[in-house]
Design a protein around this motif. Structure first.
Motif, PDB file in Angstrom:
ATOM      1  N   SER A   1     -21.149-115.536  72.476  1.00  0.00           N
ATOM      2  CA  SER A   1     -21.964-115.051  73.587  1.00  0.00           C
ATOM      3  C   SER A   1     -23.065-114.180  73.016  1.00  0.00           C
ATOM      4  O   SER A   1     -22.970-113.684  71.893  1.00  0.00           O
ATOM      5  CB  SER A   1     -21.113-114.256  74.588  1.00  0.00           C
ATOM      6  OG  SER A   1     -20.517-113.135  73.951  1.00  0.00           O
ATOM      7  N   GLY A   2     -24.112-114.005  73.787  1.00  0.00           N
ATOM      8  CA  GLY A   2     -25.181-113.167  73.287  1.00  0.00           C
ATOM      9  C   GLY A   2     -26.417-113.213  74.151  1.00  0.00           C
ATOM     10  O   GLY A   2     -26.392-113.686  75.296  1.00  0.00           O
ATOM     11  N   SER A   3     -27.506-112.721  73.601  1.00  0.00           N
ATOM     12  CA  SER A   3     -28.768-112.677  74.321  1.00  0.00           C
ATOM     13  C   SER A   3     -29.913-112.905  73.345  1.00  0.00           C
ATOM     14  O   SER A   3     -29.752-112.741  72.135  1.00  0.00           O
ATOM     15  CB  SER A   3     -28.937-111.330  75.032  1.00  0.00           C
ATOM     16  OG  SER A   3     -28.934-110.263  74.095  1.00  0.00           O
ATOM     17  N   TYR A   4     -31.058-113.285  73.877  1.00  0.00           N
ATOM     18  CA  TYR A   4     -32.219-113.538  73.044  1.00  0.00           C
ATOM     19  C   TYR A   4     -33.475-113.345  73.889  1.00  0.00           C
ATOM     20  O   TYR A   4     -33.426-113.291  75.125  1.00  0.00           O
ATOM     21  CB  TYR A   4     -32.196-114.966  72.481  1.00  0.00           C
ATOM     22  CG  TYR A   4     -32.335-116.036  73.551  1.00  0.00           C
ATOM     23  CD1 TYR A   4     -33.586-116.572  73.867  1.00  0.00           C
ATOM     24  CD2 TYR A   4     -31.228-116.491  74.274  1.00  0.00           C
ATOM     25  CE1 TYR A   4     -33.715-117.531  74.854  1.00  0.00           C
ATOM     26  CE2 TYR A   4     -31.345-117.443  75.260  1.00  0.00           C
ATOM     27  CZ  TYR A   4     -32.591-117.975  75.556  1.00  0.00           C
ATOM     28  OH  TYR A   4     -32.716-118.917  76.552  1.00  0.00           O
ATOM     29  N   GLY A   5     -34.585-113.228  73.221  1.00  0.00           N
ATOM     30  CA  GLY A   5     -35.842-113.101  73.942  1.00  0.00           C
ATOM     31  C   GLY A   5     -36.962-112.690  73.013  1.00  0.00           C
ATOM     32  O   GLY A   5     -36.833-112.692  71.791  1.00  0.00           O
TER      33      GLY A   5
END
Length: 445
Positions: A246-250
């Motif tokens: 799981s994670g996030s990016y941008g």
């Protein structure tokens, strides 16, 4: 897809585990589990004045340009390059309790570069000409001023079962920022049809701001037992776990000053069109959409679970090898059913002889490109932990500064794009080499 994910997770986990093992027992027929001592730390770093380090090569390049056959009366007016690269790495045992050890690693790299070149030569005079016309020439000066500032900060946290070194979780976070500019004057631009050709010269003032971030956590349930300590030849065990990612990016990519036709071609890309993006700045959380494994939508990664195994692992051999800085050590080869081999080198802190061990494991041989740079030139030096911590913080602040964030205390169209691309690739390559060529043993803090 499942096999590829399994291989990727196993390879990633193995590399991080090896890289973060800060203690190792003496050489013997049996490799015991590492001992974790809270506060143990290793550090390396270096700042390189690249234009000074490569002064000979730059002078050779300048001489080559000046001494080329010169039917166009070319005069080199200016050739100046200034570049500075810094890189620091810090690994430490962050905390230890009765059941687990928490290891942390930080990497930070920084590159600043400026290049200016100006030449005057006899060049085609602007205008429209028939193909049969003899095109007149005139003296014209072509110049390029390019500047790049970039910084990346990577942090890794690995949670291990204290007594077995089985991996409970890995968290990786990275932030990268770059600002660049290119001021190009009198770049030739020739257009033609069946009857005429039109010669013109264009000026470009291009600027780019790029900021990218990603954070990914992989949890293993049960903990991923890549090793079965104490490790001996003919040992056999089963690797089986469920990895949940799981994670996030941008981030944002903003480029100004591109020619209209180049920008139009860029935004004709199907991925950008599907995301409804037709102009700068580009929001990466919006632009990157992926419904395959792992899902990446609107800045969110996963959660995605992958079953690893059950796979049988065997310790198939142990051999005595000599590393340049460590002497005689034991190299254990472990084979996973259907997945290939990996290694454990006992009697050496992998971190403190990164290049030696990487060579022994064949990692350097797998690089896709040759790097014709003297290893000693970019190898890191041992530094006190306090110096590495300060260097990493300074680079983190610098990255935040060029990203516009608050800091803590303490030829043609294609030719123009190629110039930007070459300079950017050179910057990335030099920084990457600084990491690949770590070879000195760090000092205690």
């Amino acid at each position: 897809m499942g096999k590829m994910v399994i291989r990727s997770i196993l390879a990633l986990s193995t590399v991080f585990l090896l890289g973060l093992m800060l203690a190792a027992p003496m050489v013997s027929a049996t490799a015991e589990a590492p001992t974790w001592n809270e506060g143990d730390v290793w550090a390396m770093g270096k700042t390189v004045d690249l234009d000074a380090e490569f002064a000979t090569q730059l002078q050779d390049l300048e001489d080559m340009i000046s001494n080329m056959p010169n039917p166009q009366n070319l005069v080199l007016n200016e050739f100046e390059v200034q570049a500075l690269a810094s890189a620091y790495v810090l690994f430490k045992v962050d905390s230890v309790n009765e059941t687990e050890a928490r290891l942390k690693g930080s990497y930070a790299v920084k590159f600043t570069g400026d290049a200016s070149i100006s030449v005057t030569a006899d060049m085609s005079k602007p205008g429209s000409y028939a193909w049969s016309d003899e095109v007149p020439t005139e003296q014209r000066t072509v110049s390029a001023d390019v500047s790049i500032d970039m910084a990346t900060v990577l942090e890794i946290e690995v949670v291990l079962v204290k007594d077995t070194a089985a991996i409970k979780s890995i968290t990786i976070s990275v932030k990268a920022s770059m600002v660049g500019s290119a001021d190009l004057v009198n770049i030739p631009n020739e257009q033609s049809n069946w009857t005429t050709r039109t010669i013109a010269y264009d000026n470009y003032d291009v600027s780019a701001d790029i900021n990218v971030f990603m954070s990914v956590t992989v949890d293993f349930q049960p903990a991923l037992n890549l090793y079965d300590f104490p490790l001996s030849v003919d040992d056999e065990w089963v690797i089986e776990s469920t990895a949940t990612m799981s994670g996030s990016y941008g981030g944002v990519i903003d480029i100004n000053g591109l020619p209209a036709n180049v920008e139009s071609d860029l935004f004709s890309n199907e991925m950008l069109q599907d995301a409804g993006i037709d102009s700068f700045p580009i929001d990466l959380a919006q632009a990157i959409q992926n419904n395959d494994e792992p899902t990446m939508n609107d800045g969110v990664i996963g959660p995605e679970s992958v079953v690893i195994g059950p796979k049988t692992a065997n310790c198939i051999s142990v051999e005595q090898v000599t590393l340049p800085n460590q002497g005689l050590v034991s190299k254990y080869t472990i084979r996973i059913q259907g997945e290939g081999d990996y290694y454990y080198i006992d009697g050496v802190d992998w971190l403190t002889s990164m290049q030696d061990v990487a060579n022994e494991m064949g990692m350097i041989e797998d690089l896709p490109v040759d790097v014709p740079i003297n290893a000693e030139m970019l190898s890191m030096d041992s530094v006190p932990a306090s110096e590495a911590e300060q260097g990493i913080q300074d680079i983190a602040d610098y990255r935040a500064q060029i990203a516009g964030e608050s800091t803590s205390d303490g030829g043609s169209d294609s030719g123009m794009l190629m110039i930007l691309l070459v300079v950017a690739i050179a910057a990335v390559a030099l920084i990457a080499v600084a990491f690949l060529l770590l070879k000195k043993k760090p000092k205690a803090p």
